[in-house]
Design a protein around this motif. Structure first.
Motif, short mmCIF file in Angstrom:
data_model
loop_
_atom_site.label_atom_id
_atom_site.label_comp_id
_atom_site.label_asym_id
_atom_site.label_seq_id
_atom_site.Cartn_x
_atom_site.Cartn_y
_atom_site.Cartn_z
N PRO A 155 0.80 -1.23 0.00
CA PRO A 155 0.00 0.00 0.00
C PRO A 155 0.83 1.28 0.00
CG PRO A 155 -0.05 -1.04 2.17
CD PRO A 155 0.61 -2.01 1.23
N TYR A 156 2.10 1.15 0.33
CA TYR A 156 2.99 2.31 0.42
C TYR A 156 3.89 2.45 -0.80
CZ TYR A 156 5.73 -1.73 1.76
OH TYR A 156 6.30 -2.97 1.76
N ILE A 157 3.79 1.53 -1.77
CA ILE A 157 4.83 1.39 -2.78
C ILE A 157 4.97 2.62 -3.67
CG2 ILE A 157 3.40 0.24 -4.52
CD1 ILE A 157 7.08 -0.60 -3.62
N ASN A 158 3.86 3.26 -4.04
CA ASN A 158 3.96 4.43 -4.92
C ASN A 158 4.70 5.57 -4.24
OD1 ASN A 158 2.60 3.08 -6.94
ND2 ASN A 158 0.58 3.91 -6.39
N GLU A 159 4.37 5.80 -2.97
CA GLU A 159 5.03 6.86 -2.22
C GLU A 159 6.51 6.54 -2.01
OE1 GLU A 159 5.01 10.54 0.03
OE2 GLU A 159 3.72 9.67 -1.52
N GLY A 171 13.56 7.45 0.45
CA GLY A 171 12.83 6.19 0.25
C GLY A 171 12.62 5.45 1.56
N ALA A 172 13.66 5.37 2.37
CA ALA A 172 13.55 4.69 3.67
C ALA A 172 12.54 5.41 4.57
CB ALA A 172 14.91 4.63 4.35
N PHE A 173 12.62 6.74 4.57
CA PHE A 173 11.71 7.49 5.43
C PHE A 173 10.26 7.37 4.96
CE2 PHE A 173 9.39 11.35 6.66
CZ PHE A 173 9.50 11.23 8.04
N ALA A 174 10.03 7.24 3.67
CA ALA A 174 8.66 7.11 3.17
C ALA A 174 7.97 5.91 3.80
CB ALA A 174 8.67 6.99 1.64
N TYR A 175 8.69 4.79 3.92
CA TYR A 175 8.09 3.61 4.53
C TYR A 175 7.91 3.80 6.03
CZ TYR A 175 7.31 -1.03 6.34
OH TYR A 175 6.77 -2.10 7.01
N ILE A 176 8.93 4.33 6.70
CA ILE A 176 8.82 4.54 8.15
C ILE A 176 7.68 5.51 8.45
CG2 ILE A 176 9.98 5.48 10.19
CD1 ILE A 176 12.59 4.42 9.06
N ASN A 177 7.55 6.55 7.65
CA ASN A 177 6.48 7.52 7.86
C ASN A 177 5.11 6.89 7.63
OD1 ASN A 177 5.77 10.35 8.43
ND2 ASN A 177 4.98 10.34 6.34
N PHE A 178 5.04 5.98 6.66
CA PHE A 178 3.79 5.24 6.42
C PHE A 178 3.38 4.50 7.69
CE2 PHE A 178 1.82 1.14 5.43
CZ PHE A 178 0.71 1.53 4.69
N LEU A 179 4.33 3.83 8.33
CA LEU A 179 4.04 3.13 9.59
C LEU A 179 3.68 4.12 10.70
CD1 LEU A 179 6.79 0.35 9.84
CD2 LEU A 179 4.45 0.13 9.00
N GLU A 181 2.37 7.04 10.62
CA GLU A 181 1.02 7.62 10.49
C GLU A 181 -0.06 6.64 10.92
OE1 GLU A 181 0.93 8.81 6.38
OE2 GLU A 181 1.85 10.77 6.81
N ARG A 182 0.30 5.36 11.05
CA ARG A 182 -0.64 4.32 11.45
C ARG A 182 -0.19 3.64 12.74
NH1 ARG A 182 0.05 5.33 6.53
NH2 ARG A 182 -1.61 5.23 4.96
N LYS A 183 0.61 4.34 13.53
CA LYS A 183 1.26 3.69 14.67
C LYS A 183 0.27 3.16 15.70
CE LYS A 183 2.57 7.98 17.11
NZ LYS A 183 2.11 8.99 16.12
N GLU A 184 -0.92 3.75 15.75
CA GLU A 184 -1.93 3.25 16.70
C GLU A 184 -2.39 1.85 16.34
OE1 GLU A 184 -2.06 6.23 15.28
OE2 GLU A 184 -1.63 7.52 16.99
N THR A 185 -2.20 1.45 15.10
CA THR A 185 -2.64 0.12 14.65
C THR A 185 -1.53 -0.93 14.80
OG1 THR A 185 -1.96 0.38 12.33
CG2 THR A 185 -4.12 1.25 12.96
N LEU A 186 -0.32 -0.51 15.10
CA LEU A 186 0.80 -1.44 15.21
C LEU A 186 0.77 -2.16 16.55
CD1 LEU A 186 3.71 0.77 13.80
CD2 LEU A 186 2.22 -0.80 12.54
N LYS A 187 1.20 -3.41 16.55
CA LYS A 187 1.25 -4.17 17.81
C LYS A 187 2.26 -3.55 18.77
CE LYS A 187 -0.31 -8.59 15.98
NZ LYS A 187 -0.02 -10.03 15.78
#
Length: 208
Positions: A155-159, A171-179, A181-187
């Motif tokens: 779901p993050y691939i385009n960004e 590129g690395a930050f794009a994925y970390i930022n994706f996570l 922004e959804r950190k409340e959903t992470l275990k």
């Protein structure tokens, strides 16, 4: 080699060719899908390394090795880590899947005789990244996220791809930022991921 690895290797005749031996090891231990994923990540790591003047051979090697700890089920990984005298963080206790990066690092050294510290370090942080990450760390981290091991399109691939055109750090930050922004959903939020987020956020802001 630690005795915990003996049952995983005693039935394998290694060839001396690292790529072949990693595939043999994973397939012999019922991890054929992981073998495919590791080879794909190795190829992607080489491509990205060439884009950003990182060592392509080291990057490919790290990619082949990054998930070799898949031979241990998640529910065994904390015990395995302790037997290997790996430091176990509270977040890893809660979500054992995430400690596989540290176990893979030890296995790369002990089973496959990798002594290149940069390769070992990249393998050891490929899921979370870390603060003060090296170029090779970021190459493997991004390659693993591009060649992900789930069904469908990430779901993050385009960004990620758009930011990768700017720099490997973007590129690395794009994925970390994706996570993030959804950190409340992470275990869990692994402390290494948090540290990488804080550090790369500032670097990306300065460069953008």
């Amino acid at each position: 080699m630690h005795s915990i690895f003996k049952p995983l290797t005693d039935h394998i005749v290694f060839t001396g060719d690292l790529k072949t031996d990693i595939r043999l090891f994973l397939e012999a231990n019922q991890c054929s899908d992981t073998a495919i994923h590791c080879i794909e990540v190795g190829a992607e790591s080489r491509i990205i390394a060439l884009m950003y003047n990182s060592d392509p051979t080291a990057a490919e090697t790290a990619g082949w090795l990054h998930d070799i700890s898949a031979v241990f089920p998640s529910n065994e990984r904390i015990d395995v880590a302790r037997q290997l005298q790996i430091d176990v963080l509270p977040e890893e206790e809660v979500f054992p899947m995430i400690i596989h990066q540290k176990i893979s690092r030890v296995m790369a050294r002990d089973i496959f005789n990798i002594n290149n510290q940069e390769i070992l370090d990249a393998v050891g942080c490929h899921t979370t990244l870390r603060s003060n990450s090296t170029l090779l760390d970021q190459v493997l981290f991004v390659a693993d996220k591009i060649s992900w091991d789930q069904q469908g399109k990430p779901p993050y691939i385009n960004e990620l791809n758009r930011n990768l055109q700017k720099s490997i750090t973007h590129g690395a930050f794009a994925y970390i930022n994706f996570l993030w922004e959804r950190k409340e959903t992470l275990k869990v939020i692994h402390p290494w991921l948090k540290e990488a987020y804080e550090e790369l956020k500032d670097k990306v802001r300065l460069v953008s």
